[in-house]
Design an enzyme around this catalytic site. Structure first.
Site, PDB file in Angstrom:
ATOM      1  CG  ASP A 110      -0.397  -0.081   2.519  1.00  0.00           C
ATOM      2  OD1 ASP A 110       0.837  -0.161   2.615  1.00  0.00           O
ATOM      3  OD2 ASP A 110      -1.163  -0.052   3.516  1.00  0.00           O
TER       4      ASP A 110
ATOM      5  CG  ASP B 137       0.480  -4.102   2.002  1.00  0.00           C
ATOM      6  OD1 ASP B 137       0.785  -5.067   2.730  1.00  0.00           O
ATOM      7  OD2 ASP B 137       1.216  -3.110   1.846  1.00  0.00           O
TER       8      ASP B 137
ATOM      9  CD  GLU C 216       8.158  -0.099   7.211  1.00  0.00           C
ATOM     10  OE1 GLU C 216       7.166  -0.802   6.926  1.00  0.00           O
ATOM     11  OE2 GLU C 216       8.353   1.037   6.740  1.00  0.00           O
TER      12      GLU C 216
END
Ligand code: KIV
Length: 274
Positions: free
Chosen positions: A55, A94, A192
């Site tokens: 996304d 996503d 992340e």
């Protein structure tokens, strides 16, 4: 059973069990984002294992300042386009913001990404309540990639895009979240922007592969946003990314260089990690 050769998975297609086997064998997994058929074909030709229709397209394709305006229709459109360019790489798409807030929404959204978007796996952000959603999807044999650490769909709650799990308490919470999403049935975990030492601990603990972006060299694989990899990021380059087009004369060569650097353990180097 008849299978249309134009749309049937190729015999060499990367599968979810193969990704698990790669972890057990200590072989790095290479992932990159793509948003259209041409880039998908280039990624496939470079022998990259996994393509993520992230996304992040809200930011790098649509020019938004976050991923929050991305809709399920956008994701389905881009996932289907990417699927048309792929023969071998596994396709993950996503689930966008608020498209999986309840089990029922998650079933319906994942069904569209897999049915219309031709994804083989869906990715979603968070743990806790999201663990419940992961369990519900995986019980129905929908492969799920969890996403922890810096979760961009929570940008307003996090107060910005910054490294997560730096202090001991938060690191422990993230570690427990990672265990919980794996226990809920996730097949893959993106980490992340977390400190390398924490990503290393999580990677050693879990049976499922971890894929890092700004999470150091010890993850089972790495992912980069295509536009970062090609040096197209406006403004300051994020610490965790590298322009692989520098020193190469084509996108194809840059993608090969990225895959080689991940597989040989050269990328990410300490200067790309926290
Ligand atoms: O949306 C995206 O591209 C992602 C990657 C940064 C992992 O989630």
């Amino acid at each position: 059973m008849y299978a249309n050769p134009a749309t049937a998975p190729s015999r060499n297609a990367v599968t979810v069990p193969q990704l698990h086997a790669r972890k057990r064998a200590g072989e790095k997994i290479v992932m990159v984002t793509a948003y259209d058929a041409s880039f998908a074909a280039a990624v496939d030709a470079a022998g990259i294992d996994v393509v993520l229709v992230g996304d992040s397209l809200g930011m790098v394709v649509q020019g938004e300042s976050s991923t929050l305006p991305v809709t399920l229709d956008h994701m389905v459109y881009h996932s289907a386009a990417v699927a048309r360019g792929l023969h071998t790489a596994l396709l993950i798409a996503d689930l966008p913001f608020m498209s999986y807030a309840t089990r029922e929404q998650a079933y319906a959204s994942a069904a569209r990404l897999i049915g219309e978007g031709r994804a083989a796996m869906v990715k979603l952000e968070g743990a806790g309540w999201a663990g419940d959603v992961i369990h519900a999807l995986s019980e129905r044999d929908i492969p799920v990639c969890a996403h922890l650490g810096l979760t961009p769909q929570s940008v307003h709650k996090l107060g910005g895009y910054r490294v997560q799990g730096r202090d001991e308490d938060r690191a422990e919470r993230l570690f427990q979240d990672a265990r919980s999403v794996a226990a809920a049935g996730a097949d893959l975990l993106v980490l992340e922007c977390v400190p390398s030492a924490l990503a290393e601990r999580i990677t050693a603990e879990l049976a499922i592969p971890t894929i890092g972006i700004g999470a150091g060299p010890h993850c089972d694989g790495q992912v980069l946003v295509m536009y970062d990899l090609l040096g197209l990021t406006p403004g300051k380059r994020p610490r965790f990314s590298k322009n692989f087009l520098a020193g190469h004369d084509s996108i194809q060569a840059a993608l090969h260089a990225y895959a080689d650097a991940v597989r040989s353990g050269v990328f990410p180097a300490p200067e790309h990690s926290y």
